[in-house]
Design an enzyme around this catalytic site. Structure first.
Site, PDB file in Angstrom:
ATOM      1  N   ARG A   1      25.860   8.024 -22.603  1.00 18.65           N
ATOM      2  CA  ARG A   1      26.204   7.353 -22.154  1.00 18.65           C
ATOM      3  C   ARG A   1      25.421   6.485 -22.523  1.00 18.65           C
ATOM      4  O   ARG A   1      24.417   5.552 -21.813  1.00 18.65           O
ATOM      5  CB  ARG A   1      26.403   7.297 -20.548  1.00 18.65           C
ATOM      6  CG  ARG A   1      27.054   6.002 -19.868  1.00 18.65           C
ATOM      7  CD  ARG A   1      27.365   6.218 -18.394  1.00 18.65           C
ATOM      8  NE  ARG A   1      26.243   6.261 -17.132  1.00 18.65           N
ATOM      9  CZ  ARG A   1      25.726   6.703 -16.452  1.00 18.65           C
ATOM     10  NH1 ARG A   1      27.043   7.335 -15.731  1.00 18.65           N
ATOM     11  NH2 ARG A   1      24.981   6.979 -15.654  1.00 18.65           N
TER      12      ARG A   1
ATOM     13  N   SER B   1      36.454  10.279 -14.036  1.00 18.92           N
ATOM     14  CA  SER B   1      36.244   9.645 -13.315  1.00 18.92           C
ATOM     15  C   SER B   1      36.888   9.685 -11.812  1.00 18.92           C
ATOM     16  O   SER B   1      37.880   9.384 -12.193  1.00 18.92           O
ATOM     17  CB  SER B   1      34.983   9.248 -13.128  1.00 18.92           C
ATOM     18  OG  SER B   1      34.517   8.816 -14.093  1.00 18.92           O
TER      19      SER B   1
ATOM     20  N   LYS C   1      23.889   3.711 -12.342  1.00 15.65           N
ATOM     21  CA  LYS C   1      25.460   2.374 -13.449  1.00 15.65           C
ATOM     22  C   LYS C   1      25.609   1.973 -11.627  1.00 15.65           C
ATOM     23  O   LYS C   1      25.961   2.512 -10.455  1.00 15.65           O
ATOM     24  CB  LYS C   1      26.005   4.193 -12.409  1.00 15.65           C
ATOM     25  CG  LYS C   1      27.337   3.975 -13.069  1.00 15.65           C
ATOM     26  CD  LYS C   1      28.544   5.370 -13.504  1.00 15.65           C
ATOM     27  CE  LYS C   1      29.613   5.515 -14.548  1.00 15.65           C
ATOM     28  NZ  LYS C   1      30.995   3.735 -14.140  1.00 15.65           N
TER      29      LYS C   1
END
Length: 218
Positions: free
Chosen positions: A43, A112, A141
């Site tokens: 990511r 998600s 995040k």
């Protein structure tokens, strides 16, 4: 596939390509794999694409050599270029059905979900697994939202018993067992491995915890 995927989700590392304490991203990834990580998601939101391809390719190679699934966050184009095993998308990213059209039937596609409504949409999109969270408060995040706790995991497992689930968000060795007890097939972590002085040891502790829980709960 669900049983095999459930195992792959046991210890899921999410990482970028930043170095930490003089360890490169590749060194961190290799150490984490040696420690027992079963899936790795790249990511990376800010680094130049050329650098992401170079580092990501090396990490993907390390994953493949050790039978660890390699997933790319959001970017289907990167997943194709890196020959990734799949993609993980959020609620506002390219829908999972469209990702499947691009990557093919064998790709692992995760979505998600932070609510039952989001989970229903993900299931309608034929997600292979759900990343549920943020379970606990997290700083890794920025758009993770308020922590939701473990209750949703239990609700999802009751509704879709065979749908693989991985909890994510603020998970560490101190609270991981509660996520597993709620019904998650595994735990996804970032700083609990990637930002530790000894990523291999950190991964080994978490992997051992997950393994012990699964053995005792069978």
């Amino acid at each position: 596939m669900a049983t095999e995927l459930s195992h792959s989700l046991s210890l899921y590392l999410v990482m970028d390509i930043a170095s930490h304490e003089e360890k490169s991203a590749l060194e961190i990834a290799k150490a984490a794999i040696a420690g027992g990580v079963t899936m790795l998601q790249l990511r990376e939101k800010t680094a130049p694409l050329r650098q992401v391809l170079e580092v990501g390719g090396a990490i993907r190679k390390a994953c493949r050599e050790h039978g660890v699934a390699f997933i790319v966050n959001d970017r289907v184009d990167l997943a194709l270029l890196l020959e990734a095993d799949g993609v993980h998308v959020g609620q506002d990213d390219l829908p999972a059905l469209e990702v499947r059209r691009l990557l093919g039937p064998d790709a692992i596609i995760g979505v998600s979900a932070g609510s039952m409504e989001e989970a229903e949409w993900a299931v309608s999109q034929k997600a292979d697994y759900l990343g549920v969270g943020a379970i606990y408060s997290t700083v890794t995040k920025g758009d993770a939202g308020a922590p939701i706790g473990t209750e949703l995991i239990g609700q999802l497992k009751s509704r879709w018993p065979h749908l693989p689930l991985v909890g994510i968000g603020g998970i560490s060795s101190a609270n991981a067992e509660a996520v597993l007890q709620a019904g998650a097939d595994g735990i996804a972590v970032v700083s609990a491995i990637a930002r530790q002085s000894d990523p291999a040891a950190a991964a080994s502790r978490l992997a051992g915890m997950v393994k012990r829980f699964k053995v005792t709960s069978e």
